[in-house]
Design an enzyme around this catalytic site. Structure first.
Site, PDB file in Angstrom:
ATOM      1  N   GLY A 153       0.740  -1.319   0.068  1.00  0.00           N
ATOM      2  CA  GLY A 153       0.025   0.174   0.328  1.00  0.00           C
ATOM      3  C   GLY A 153       1.281   1.716   0.131  1.00  0.00           C
ATOM      4  O   GLY A 153       1.660   1.109  -0.821  1.00  0.00           O
TER       5      GLY A 153
ATOM      6  N   SER B 197       3.539   3.135   2.875  1.00  0.00           N
ATOM      7  CA  SER B 197       3.899   2.937   3.764  1.00  0.00           C
ATOM      8  C   SER B 197       3.134   4.061   4.832  1.00  0.00           C
ATOM      9  O   SER B 197       3.499   3.778   6.092  1.00  0.00           O
ATOM     10  CB  SER B 197       5.148   2.852   4.113  1.00  0.00           C
ATOM     11  OG  SER B 197       5.934   3.572   3.609  1.00  0.00           O
TER      12      SER B 197
ATOM     13  N   CYS C 232       6.524  -5.473   0.254  1.00  0.00           N
ATOM     14  CA  CYS C 232       6.647  -3.729   0.160  1.00  0.00           C
ATOM     15  C   CYS C 232       6.090  -2.873   1.071  1.00  0.00           C
ATOM     16  O   CYS C 232       7.322  -2.522   1.344  1.00  0.00           O
ATOM     17  CB  CYS C 232       5.403  -4.035  -1.428  1.00  0.00           C
ATOM     18  SG  CYS C 232       5.961  -2.170  -2.513  1.00  0.00           S
TER      19      CYS C 232
ATOM     20  N   ILE D 194       5.869  -2.783  -7.214  1.00  0.00           N
ATOM     21  CA  ILE D 194       4.839  -2.390  -7.573  1.00  0.00           C
ATOM     22  C   ILE D 194       5.169  -0.594  -6.907  1.00  0.00           C
ATOM     23  O   ILE D 194       5.399  -0.893  -5.345  1.00  0.00           O
ATOM     24  CB  ILE D 194       3.401  -2.273  -7.865  1.00  0.00           C
ATOM     25  CG1 ILE D 194       2.917  -3.236  -8.202  1.00  0.00           C
ATOM     26  CG2 ILE D 194       2.930  -1.174  -7.618  1.00  0.00           C
ATOM     27  CD1 ILE D 194       1.963  -3.961  -7.953  1.00  0.00           C
TER      28      ILE D 194
ATOM     29  N   HIS E 289       4.699  -8.284  -4.821  1.00  0.00           N
ATOM     30  CA  HIS E 289       3.388  -8.879  -4.202  1.00  0.00           C
ATOM     31  C   HIS E 289       3.536 -10.108  -4.883  1.00  0.00           C
ATOM     32  O   HIS E 289       2.537 -10.369  -5.566  1.00  0.00           O
ATOM     33  CB  HIS E 289       2.516  -7.840  -4.994  1.00  0.00           C
ATOM     34  CG  HIS E 289       2.737  -6.564  -4.033  1.00  0.00           C
ATOM     35  ND1 HIS E 289       1.581  -5.446  -3.214  1.00  0.00           N
ATOM     36  CD2 HIS E 289       3.516  -5.504  -4.705  1.00  0.00           C
ATOM     37  CE1 HIS E 289       1.600  -4.509  -2.897  1.00  0.00           C
ATOM     38  NE2 HIS E 289       3.077  -4.266  -3.640  1.00  0.00           N
TER      39      HIS E 289
ATOM     40  N   GLU F 138       1.226 -11.905  -3.966  1.00  0.00           N
ATOM     41  CA  GLU F 138      -0.267 -12.083  -3.385  1.00  0.00           C
ATOM     42  C   GLU F 138      -1.338 -12.477  -4.637  1.00  0.00           C
ATOM     43  O   GLU F 138      -2.029 -12.278  -4.642  1.00  0.00           O
ATOM     44  CB  GLU F 138      -0.981 -11.503  -2.778  1.00  0.00           C
ATOM     45  CG  GLU F 138      -1.774  -9.498  -1.851  1.00  0.00           C
ATOM     46  CD  GLU F 138      -0.548  -9.103  -2.502  1.00  0.00           C
ATOM     47  OE1 GLU F 138       0.914  -9.574  -2.635  1.00  0.00           O
ATOM     48  OE2 GLU F 138      -0.408  -7.984  -2.915  1.00  0.00           O
TER      49      GLU F 138
HETATM   50  N1  GLN Z   1       5.771   3.286  -2.646  1.00  0.00           N
HETATM   51  C1  GLN Z   1       5.001   2.511  -1.480  1.00  0.00           C
HETATM   52  C2  GLN Z   1       5.416   2.851   0.128  1.00  0.00           C
HETATM   53  O1  GLN Z   1       6.435   3.679   0.248  1.00  0.00           O
HETATM   54  C3  GLN Z   1       4.741   0.835  -1.741  1.00  0.00           C
HETATM   55  C4  GLN Z   1       4.664   0.684  -2.903  1.00  0.00           C
HETATM   56  C5  GLN Z   1       3.413  -0.395  -1.865  1.00  0.00           C
HETATM   57  O2  GLN Z   1       3.031  -1.364  -1.228  1.00  0.00           O
HETATM   58  N2  GLN Z   1       3.326  -1.600  -3.545  1.00  0.00           N
HETATM   59  O3  GLN Z   1       5.179   2.796   0.718  1.00  0.00           O
END
Ligand code: GLN
Length: 201
Positions: free
Chosen positions: A48, A50, A80, A138, A179, A181
């Site tokens: 998501g 952070s 991630c 991602i 990821h 999942e």
């Molecule tokens: N760029 C997001 C972050 O810094 C992480 C991206 C992700 O969880 N897909 O939290």
């Protein structure tokens, strides 16, 4: 033995993680409050953003309780943004960004850069059998360095980012930049469920 694994349900691929965990024989439950946290053997922290998850953990009064469980040895898997939250040190964070910590490593947020901010590649993870995994990144972090308490278990193997650390293990804590999942391949979740089972003695 059936283990109960919570999925932090503040943001991200909660349903996909729960599905992968159940495929691997765990009971998966969403965690949004302390009473739910108290009922789980382990926790998955999805991807998501952070910075957002950090803020939501505080807003839901979960930040300190999750940190206490981690310090007490609760197994956790972070993907991630979840990897960032489990890192002891972060580069490229926003002002005031905090992490739960637990893994002796420094992660760099959004490390792969604009051109390749999302990409896919095959790589191997120590502890995952039966060949390479398809890894989906991602806006992912990478791990800049690990301290002596942590072990590198996966790196990018090809392309411009070859050699970058993207999977780390420290005792019952597992983190990946990618990821798993989203691919339908549940072998990373299998490894984590095994870690949870082993932690139950
Ligand atoms: N760029 C997001 C972050 O810094 C992480 C991206 C992700 O969880 N897909 O939290």
């Amino acid at each position: 033995m059936t283990v109960t694994v919570g999925v932090l349900a503040l943001q991200g691929d909660v349903r996909e993680h729960a599905h992968a965990l159940e495929t691997e024989g765990a009971r998966a439950v969403p965690v949004r409050r302390v009473s739910e946290l108290d009922a789980v053997d382990a926790l998955v922290i999805p991807g998501g953003e952070s910075t957002t998850i950090d803020k939501l953990l505080r807003a839901f009064d979960l930040f300190d309780p999750v940190r206490e469980r981690l310090r007490a040895g609760m197994p956790a898997y972070g993907s991630c943004a979840g990897m960032i939250l489990l890192a002891d040190r972060v580069l490229g964070g926003i002002e005031g960004q905090q992490t739960l910590g637990g893994v002796d490593m420094t992660v760099r947020r959004n490390a792969f850069g604009r051109q390749v901010d999302s990409f896919e590649t095959d790589l191997s993870i120590e502890g995952v059998d039966d060949g390479p995994l398809h890894a989906v990144f991602i806006r992912a972090p990478w791990v800049e360095e690990v301290g002596p308490a942590a072990t590198v278990v996966g790196r990018v193997e090809a392309g411009p980012a070859a050699g970058r650390i993207v999977a780390v293990r420290q005792g019952p804590l597992l983190v990946t930049s990618f990821h798993p999942e989203v691919t339908g391949d549940t072998r990373v979740h299998r490894l984590f469920v095994q870690i949870v089972r082993d932690s139950q003695g």
